[in-house]
Design an enzyme around this catalytic site. Structure first.
Site, PDB file in Angstrom:
ATOM      1  N   ASP A 136       0.875  -1.176   0.001  1.00 25.23           N
ATOM      2  CA  ASP A 136      -0.023   0.017   0.075  1.00 25.23           C
ATOM      3  C   ASP A 136       1.008   1.344   0.047  1.00 25.23           C
ATOM      4  OD1 ASP A 136      -2.687   1.281   0.632  1.00 25.23           O
ATOM      5  OD2 ASP A 136      -1.371   2.208   2.106  1.00 25.23           O
ATOM      6  N   ALA A 161      -5.282   2.618  -0.152  1.00 23.15           N
ATOM      7  CA  ALA A 161      -5.256   1.841  -1.599  1.00 23.15           C
ATOM      8  C   ALA A 161      -5.535   0.344  -1.745  1.00 23.15           C
ATOM      9  CB  ALA A 161      -3.651   1.719  -2.249  1.00 23.15           C
ATOM     10  N   ASP A 162      -5.370  -0.313  -0.520  1.00 18.51           N
ATOM     11  CA  ASP A 162      -5.763  -1.673  -0.369  1.00 18.51           C
ATOM     12  C   ASP A 162      -7.492  -1.588   0.097  1.00 18.51           C
ATOM     13  OD1 ASP A 162      -3.788  -3.998  -0.165  1.00 18.51           O
ATOM     14  OD2 ASP A 162      -2.616  -2.540   0.766  1.00 18.51           O
ATOM     15  N   VAL A 163      -7.837  -0.872   0.792  1.00 20.54           N
ATOM     16  CA  VAL A 163      -9.208  -0.690   0.997  1.00 20.54           C
ATOM     17  C   VAL A 163      -9.864  -0.396  -0.127  1.00 20.54           C
ATOM     18  CG1 VAL A 163     -10.902   0.627   2.277  1.00 20.54           C
ATOM     19  CG2 VAL A 163      -8.728  -0.149   3.425  1.00 20.54           C
ATOM     20  N   GLY A 166     -10.148  -3.351  -2.339  1.00 19.95           N
ATOM     21  CA  GLY A 166     -11.166  -4.458  -2.007  1.00 19.95           C
ATOM     22  C   GLY A 166     -12.639  -4.060  -2.230  1.00 19.95           C
TER      23      GLY A 166
END
Length: 409
Positions: A136, A161-163, A166
């Site tokens: 991230d 960025a990960d969220v 997802g």
């Protein structure tokens, strides 16, 4: 309670944050999510503590509720055979291996669709087809998010960025699932952290494209709306969001400065942007005369959007609608978890705690038609592992049970 995805089985080969967050959202809507972990290493986030509860890291607990868990060695030939059988019966598969790894394990899209042509197959990568590790912080730097955050380039305080990846994955899966219900056709979905972050730049990216000029960081202010930023009161900070001309006029009247609203330099938002450096000091001087709580009350009464700058725990407790749910975890006991950002009119289908590593291994192997003897052999060979529940004697392998209703055969 049944959710809209009841009867949908998701084979989840992802780990860390983006994939598990996506599958938790699907589980929240009723999907049967089967989380696949290595019998020894498991999801990396299980070790990302402290803090921990009941031996489980808070990071892992945050994105894995409402799932079943099988501890399975995908590098072992027998483990790959089990994984292939799981993929044959899944409606959705999600993975975030480095490019090419899923193919080498025998669970890549081209292999799976031969036996399961209706599968919705989602791959999450860091940089798309560019075979780079996708962490991230690196993506925040590469995407421009870091450039426009803070007074100097600053990482967002959560792995945003990960969220975002997802969320994109969950949304992108739902569309093909709907079409699959109508036509039976499967589809491949590809999501990258980089493009999730780039697409989230929204108006800032569009302004840069339209102007041809590099974006500038405004810290806690807004590049194209004034005043829309943090101010300091006598005892701390608060944020004002006067998003249109009417709200600006209401703000000026509420703080006792109607002259600012009448000033021709500040009559419209484009003019306020032009004269930002003259207007903001005038507002700052006024806001320093009273406390944040007083200004919040004054501005709310005037209909001006305003908010106190809160700490995380303070914000959770201050939420008008409950921000958390409580589950009974097998090792942590009663455990408070953050709820997702949406609710369904029919309610939450279920609220199960994040599983222990391998908590449902035998149950899932039986559903995949493995016999008790086969399961015992896989356990003995270290291919699979069944979690030992607290204060629980060794549980004998149960006879196989039918595959969940609605899953692919």
């Amino acid at each position: 309670m049944s959710g809209p995805l009841t009867g949908i089985r998701v084979a989840d080969f992802s780990r860390v944050l983006a994939g598990p967050y996506a599958t938790m959202l699907l589980a929240e809507m009723g999907a049967d999510v089967v989380k696949v972990e290595h019998p020894g290493l498991g999801d990396e986030t299980r070790a990302w503590g402290p803090p921990s509860a009941g031996g489980e890291a808070a990071y892992y607990l945050s994105v894995n509720r409402n799932k079943r868990d099988i501890a399975l060695d995908l590098k072992h030939p027998e483990g790959r055979r089990v994984a292939a059988r799981l993929c044959e019966r899944a409606d959705v598969i999600i993975e975030n291996f480095r490019p090419g790894v899923a193919d080498r394990l025998g669970i890549g899209y081209e292999s799976v669709r031969l036996s399961n042509p209706g599968v919705v197959y989602c791959s999450i990568t860091g940089f798309g087809k560019d075979d780079r590790p996708g962490f991230d912080a690196v993506v925040q730097a590469e995407s421009g998010l870091m450039h426009i955050t803070g007074e100097t380039p600053t990482k967002v305080g959560v792995a945003i960025a990960d969220v975002l990846a997802g969320l994109n994955a969950a949304v992108a899966i739902l569309g093909p699932l709907y079409r699959r219900a109508l036509t039976g056709a499967g589809e491949r979905v590809e999501v990258s952290l980089l493009h999730s972050a780039l697409s989230a730049l929204g108006n800032v990216a569009q302004s840069a494209l339209v102007s041809g000029q590099e974006a500038v960081s405004y810290g806690n202010a807004h590049p194209t709306v004034v005043p829309y930023q943090t101010f300091q009161a006598a005892d701390g900070g608060f944020t004002v969001a006067a998003g249109n001309d009417a709200l600006f006029r209401a703000l000026c009247v509420a703080i006792g400065r109607p002259d600012l609203a009448a000033d021709p330099r500040y009559g419209t938002n484009p003019l306020r942007i032009e004269h930002r450096d003259e207007l903001i000091p005038e507002l700052e001087a006024v806001f320093l005369t009273r406390t944040a709580a007083e200004w919040t009350t004054v501005l709310l009464d005037a209909g001006v959007p305003v908010g106190k700058i809160r700490g995380v725990l303070e914000a959770i407790r201050a939420a008008e609608d409950p921000a958390t749910i409580t589950v009974d975890h097998p090792t942590a006991g009663l455990l408070e978890l953050m709820r997702t950002g949406f609710t369904l009119a029919g309610g939450t289908p279920r609220t199960e705690p994040p599983p222990l590593q391998g908590q449902h291994t035998r149950e899932l192997l039986a559903e995949l038609d493995l016999t008790p003897d086969e399961i015992r052999r896989l356990e003995s060979d270290g291919v699979v592992r069944q979690a030992q529940m607290p204060a629980e004697a060794e549980t004998p392998v149960q006879a196989k049970t039918p595959v969940q209703e609605g899953a692919n055969r």
